[in-house]
Design a protein around this motif. Sequence first.
Motif, PDB file in Angstrom:
ATOM      1  N   VAL A   1      -3.815  -4.421 -15.278  1.00 32.97           N
ATOM      2  CA  VAL A   1      -2.515  -4.366 -14.609  1.00 32.97           C
ATOM      3  C   VAL A   1      -2.720  -4.189 -13.111  1.00 32.97           C
ATOM      4  N   GLN A   2      -2.020  -4.976 -12.327  1.00 28.26           N
ATOM      5  CA  GLN A   2      -2.052  -4.821 -10.878  1.00 28.26           C
ATOM      6  C   GLN A   2      -0.667  -4.361 -10.413  1.00 28.26           C
ATOM      7  N   LEU A   3      -0.677  -3.430  -9.465  1.00 30.92           N
ATOM      8  CA  LEU A   3       0.569  -2.870  -8.957  1.00 30.92           C
ATOM      9  C   LEU A   3       0.646  -3.091  -7.450  1.00 30.92           C
ATOM     10  N   GLN A   4       1.790  -3.574  -6.991  1.00 35.31           N
ATOM     11  CA  GLN A   4       2.008  -3.832  -5.573  1.00 35.31           C
ATOM     12  C   GLN A   4       3.228  -3.040  -5.123  1.00 35.31           C
ATOM     13  N   ALA A   5       2.973  -2.024  -4.305  1.00 35.36           N
ATOM     14  CA  ALA A   5       4.055  -1.164  -3.805  1.00 35.36           C
ATOM     15  C   ALA A   5       4.537  -1.638  -2.449  1.00 35.36           C
ATOM     16  N   SER A   6       5.809  -1.381  -2.193  1.00 33.50           N
ATOM     17  CA  SER A   6       6.388  -1.733  -0.898  1.00 33.50           C
ATOM     18  C   SER A   6       7.575  -0.834  -0.602  1.00 33.50           C
ATOM     19  N   GLY A   7       8.023  -0.857   0.637  1.00 32.64           N
ATOM     20  CA  GLY A   7       9.240  -0.158   0.993  1.00 32.64           C
ATOM     21  C   GLY A   7       9.066   1.084   1.840  1.00 32.64           C
ATOM     22  N   GLY A   8       7.838   1.489   2.092  1.00 31.49           N
ATOM     23  CA  GLY A   8       7.641   2.666   2.927  1.00 31.49           C
ATOM     24  C   GLY A   8       8.033   2.404   4.372  1.00 31.49           C
ATOM     25  N   GLY A   9       8.039   3.474   5.155  1.00 35.18           N
ATOM     26  CA  GLY A   9       8.373   3.316   6.558  1.00 35.18           C
ATOM     27  C   GLY A   9       8.670   4.640   7.207  1.00 35.18           C
ATOM     28  N   LEU A  10       9.317   4.560   8.363  1.00 31.74           N
ATOM     29  CA  LEU A  10       9.695   5.738   9.135  1.00 31.74           C
ATOM     30  C   LEU A  10      11.198   5.936   9.023  1.00 31.74           C
ATOM     31  N   VAL A  11      11.605   7.153   8.691  1.00 32.63           N
ATOM     32  CA  VAL A  11      13.019   7.452   8.539  1.00 32.63           C
ATOM     33  C   VAL A  11      13.291   8.844   9.061  1.00 32.63           C
ATOM     34  N   GLN A  12      14.490   9.056   9.547  1.00 28.88           N
ATOM     35  CA  GLN A  12      14.858  10.379  10.035  1.00 28.88           C
ATOM     36  C   GLN A  12      15.211  11.303   8.875  1.00 28.88           C
ATOM     37  N   ALA A  13      15.049  12.576   9.087  1.00 31.08           N
ATOM     38  CA  ALA A  13      15.432  13.564   8.080  1.00 31.08           C
ATOM     39  C   ALA A  13      16.899  13.375   7.714  1.00 31.08           C
ATOM     40  N   GLY A  14      17.163  13.456   6.413  1.00 33.17           N
ATOM     41  CA  GLY A  14      18.510  13.230   5.914  1.00 33.17           C
ATOM     42  C   GLY A  14      18.770  11.798   5.512  1.00 33.17           C
ATOM     43  N   GLY A  15      17.857  10.917   5.871  1.00 36.70           N
ATOM     44  CA  GLY A  15      18.025   9.504   5.576  1.00 36.70           C
ATOM     45  C   GLY A  15      17.584   9.145   4.174  1.00 36.70           C
ATOM     46  N   SER A  16      17.642   7.849   3.896  1.00 39.32           N
ATOM     47  CA  SER A  16      17.307   7.334   2.576  1.00 39.32           C
ATOM     48  C   SER A  16      16.343   6.164   2.692  1.00 39.32           C
ATOM     49  N   LEU A  17      15.622   5.938   1.618  1.00 36.47           N
ATOM     50  CA  LEU A  17      14.695   4.810   1.547  1.00 36.47           C
ATOM     51  C   LEU A  17      14.445   4.510   0.082  1.00 36.47           C
ATOM     52  N   ARG A  18      14.141   3.264  -0.223  1.00 40.75           N
ATOM     53  CA  ARG A  18      13.801   2.898  -1.594  1.00 40.75           C
ATOM     54  C   ARG A  18      12.431   2.240  -1.635  1.00 40.75           C
ATOM     55  N   LEU A  19      11.591   2.766  -2.502  1.00 39.61           N
ATOM     56  CA  LEU A  19      10.287   2.172  -2.746  1.00 39.61           C
ATOM     57  C   LEU A  19      10.363   1.273  -3.982  1.00 39.61           C
ATOM     58  N   SER A  20       9.586   0.232  -3.949  1.00 41.30           N
ATOM     59  CA  SER A  20       9.489  -0.681  -5.087  1.00 41.30           C
ATOM     60  C   SER A  20       8.025  -0.861  -5.461  1.00 41.30           C
ATOM     61  N   CYS A  21       7.792  -1.146  -6.715  1.00 41.02           N
ATOM     62  CA  CYS A  21       6.425  -1.398  -7.173  1.00 41.02           C
ATOM     63  C   CYS A  21       6.482  -2.425  -8.290  1.00 41.02           C
ATOM     64  N   ALA A  22       5.897  -3.572  -8.029  1.00 48.50           N
ATOM     65  CA  ALA A  22       5.901  -4.657  -9.000  1.00 48.50           C
ATOM     66  C   ALA A  22       4.568  -4.723  -9.728  1.00 48.50           C
ATOM     67  N   ALA A  23       4.639  -4.818 -11.039  1.00 49.54           N
ATOM     68  CA  ALA A  23       3.442  -4.919 -11.862  1.00 49.54           C
ATOM     69  C   ALA A  23       3.188  -6.366 -12.252  1.00 49.54           C
TER      70      ALA A  23
END
Length: 119
Positions: free
Chosen positions: A1-23
């Motif tokens: 199985v190979q996993l590819q993650a994405s979606g990281g970054g820089l965000v201010q406190a209180g903010g939101s972000l979504r990470l994804s990981c495709a297998a």
Amino acid sequence: VQLQASGGGLVQAGGSLRLSCAASGSTFSINAMGWYRQAPGKQRELVATINSGGSTNYADSVKGRFTISRDNAKNTVYLQMNSLKPEDTAVYYCVAAPFTVVAGTLRSWGQGTQLTVSS
């Protein structure tokens, strides 16, 4: 199985972000999926898990703020992160396994994606 993650970054406190990981690869073998994180100078810690039936578990530090979900048709797991705090800053790793992602030698790991939360 190979996993590819994405979606990281820089965000201010209180903010939101979504990470994804495709297998990809032998995805038929996957039951459990999840996310770990590792902050500088700290051990890798389990953040959230989800099994093929949709049952979830969370670390106490993220309960009520993070939501893990998966799309079995797309072999993808997500981590929705809300109300982010500077202490959430870490490299986030997705993980998949036939049985459990909590321990064991059958786990497959993604490459990690950096989340930085500024105060």
